[in-house]
Design an enzyme around this catalytic site. Structure first.
Site, mmCIF file in Angstrom:
data_model
loop_
_atom_site.group_PDB
_atom_site.id
_atom_site.type_symbol
_atom_site.label_atom_id
_atom_site.label_comp_id
_atom_site.label_asym_id
_atom_site.label_seq_id
_atom_site.Cartn_x
_atom_site.Cartn_y
_atom_site.Cartn_z
ATOM 1 C CE LYS A 58 -3.995 1.743 2.671
ATOM 2 N NZ LYS A 58 -4.835 1.470 3.856
ATOM 3 C CB SER A 133 -8.128 3.305 2.802
ATOM 4 O OG SER A 133 -7.272 2.734 3.764
ATOM 5 C CB SER A 157 -8.243 0.413 5.679
ATOM 6 O OG SER A 157 -9.017 1.567 5.536
HETATM 7 N N1 GLN Z 1 -13.162 3.532 6.344
HETATM 8 C C1 GLN Z 1 -12.462 3.911 7.529
HETATM 9 C C2 GLN Z 1 -12.142 5.382 7.481
HETATM 10 O O1 GLN Z 1 -12.469 5.983 6.520
HETATM 11 C C3 GLN Z 1 -11.251 3.064 7.677
HETATM 12 C C4 GLN Z 1 -9.982 3.646 7.265
HETATM 13 C C5 GLN Z 1 -8.790 2.775 7.564
HETATM 14 O O2 GLN Z 1 -8.903 1.726 8.175
HETATM 15 N N2 GLN Z 1 -7.628 3.271 7.164
HETATM 16 O O3 GLN Z 1 -11.596 5.933 8.391
#
Ligand code: GLN
Length: 467
Positions: A58, A133, A157
């Site tokens: 990532k 994400s 994410s």
């Molecule tokens: N969807 C969650 C957010 O927008 C998770 C993000 C993550 O785990 N980096 O914060």
């Protein structure tokens, strides 16, 4: 057995063919990957399951090669002067990093629609989001560009995109894996973890990336068990708790059906299944979004146009350097979170919002302590619904935040959690099953997942684009 060079060549061929449609890769590292593969030659190391294996990372995890952009305009040209601990460990184990994957900007989002680069498409149907994400990592593995990826999970994410793309993802215990070299979003929640097609590959990767690192003061000095070895231990009679609050009205009927079928499969393997309660679940989203935005507002203060990344052209004065560089560099969702977090931390509101959220966090953690007196793992759907279409939720941030309902509690409590495929909706989109465990009990979660995968074949199904 393929040599490193053959594996890397194959990965670039697949990326070249499939990524035109899926757009999972933020950048590729063809020159350095091929050099490293050539250096490994046709050697094999039977002690290192990742030897010569292509991996994608990532793009919020620092690598020495290429750029680390966090899919943000503010870091468009950022080349890290050091590599993350997980990257060093992977390379020491002989893994070859072939590219960096797309994400929601600074890992803030659930679809990759917040990426400052472009949205990544779901390999099962390009009209649908891959989740986020870590959407790029999940889509790359789902479309079999590579078999192994790293993501980061602050509030789901890794697990949510794994579930939307029909692959497996593990968020380790907070402190199990070093965060050194992970660009911080919310430091008390962030954790790096693997994404792969099956529990065995997750175990192999976790075995490599876990372990103490003095450069992350929250990384715990706890022995790393033989995760891969634990997979094949007899299943026994694990006590699996079904979280009643995670089967509410918002659960899609096909998701419910697939998860209930998985419960029956686990029972037939010997699991003892009972209902458990996590009574503070209704407060999880509010608690998570207060804490993560507060921490983000502080962490992202470093992107100031002076030390890192984008600086505005021709500022009028010193103030302009900060405000214009940030206004130009950050996307809308990142700005929203910085503003929400600054508000939650501001004097007068600190006790009302931030401090209260910290207290609720303790209650949420206590829910898990109590539930784990009755069971060894907690089972739920990973997400209330399968993947949705682009644009379906992006106009309404609150609706988007609510999709994280089953994911954020594990981060707030610091416990490990994984997602594995357990079925498909009628339109073919994958459905994911979540297992949460006690601190440092990743081995048991992986073992349950592995035995489930020995009895089922959902993890072997490939999207049509792989054909
Ligand atoms: N969807 C969650 C957010 O927008 C998770 C993000 C993550 O785990 N980096 O914060």
């Amino acid at each position: 057995m393929l040599t490193a060079i053959e594996q890397v060549d194959e990965a670039f061929k697949r990326i070249g063919r499939i990524d035109k449609v899926i757009r999972a890769m933020a950048s590729t590292l063809e020159v350095s990957a091929k050099e490293k593969a050539a250096r490994l030659g046709d050697a094999h190391d039977s002690n290192s399951p990742l030897y010569g294996t292509p991996v994608v990372i990532k793009d919020n995890i620092c690598t020495l090669e290429g750029k680390t952009t966090c899919a943000s305009a503010i870091l468009r040209d950022f080349a890290s002067p050091y590599a993350a601990d997980v990257v060093e460990r992977l390379e020491k184990a002989g893994a070859i990093i072939v590219g960096k994957t797309n994400l929601d900007e600074f890992a803030m989002g659930s679809t990759t629609e917040n990426s400052g680069l472009w949205p990544t498409r779901n390999p099962w149907n390009p009209d649908y989001v891959p989740g986020g994400s870590s959407g790029g990592s999940a889509a790359a593995v789902a479309s079999r560009m590579v078999a192994h990826a790293l993501g980061s999970d602050t509030g789901g994410s890794i697990r949510q995109p794994a579930s939307f793309c029909g692959v497996c993802g593990l968020k380790p215990t907070y402190g199990r894996v070093s965060r050194y070299g992970l660009v911080a979003f919310a430091s008390s929640l962030d954790q790096i973890g693997p994404i792969a097609t099956n529990a065995r590959d997750l175990a192999d990767m976790l075995g490599v990336i876990a372990g103490h690192d003095a450069r992350d003061s929250t990384c715990v000095d706890e022995p790393v068990p033989d995760y891969a070895g634990m997979l094949t231990e007899p299943f026994g009679k694990p006590r699996i708790g079904v979280a009643a609050e995670y089967f509410g009205d918002g659960v899609h009927p096909e998701t419910r059906k697939a998860v209930e079928a998985a419960i029956e499969t686990l029972k037939s393997l010997g699991a003892e299944v009972s209902e458990v309660h996590l009574p503070h679940t209704p407060y999880v989203i509010a608690c998570y979004y207060l804490i993560c935005t507060a921490e983000a507002s502080s962490n992202l203060a470093r992107f100031d146009g002076v030390r890192y990344g984008h600086r505005t052209d021709a500022p009028k004065d010193y103030f302009d350097v900060y405000s214009k560089s940030r206004a130009e560099g950050f996307g809308a969702e990142v700005k929203r979170r910085i503003m929400l977090g600054t508000f939650a931390l501001s004097s007068g509101y600190y006790d009302q919002f931030y401090n209260k959220a910290l207290r609720v966090r303790t209650l949420i953690k206590r829910d898990f302590d109590q539930a784990f007196q009755k069971c060894d793992a907690i089972l739920s759907p990973t997400t209330p619904t399968p993947a949705f279409k682009f644009g379906e939720k992006s106009q309404n941030p609150l609706e988007m935040y609510l999709t994280d309902i089953y994911n954020c509690a594990a981060n707030l409590a610091g416990i490990p959690a994984l997602s594995i495929p357990c079925g498909h909706a009628l339109d073919g989109l994958p459905i994911g099953l979540q297992l949460m465990g006690r601190h440092f009990d990743e081995g048991r979660l992986l073992q349950i997942a592995h035995h489930y995968q020995q009895a089922t074949d959902f993890h072997e199904k490939r999207p049509p684009i792989c054909a």
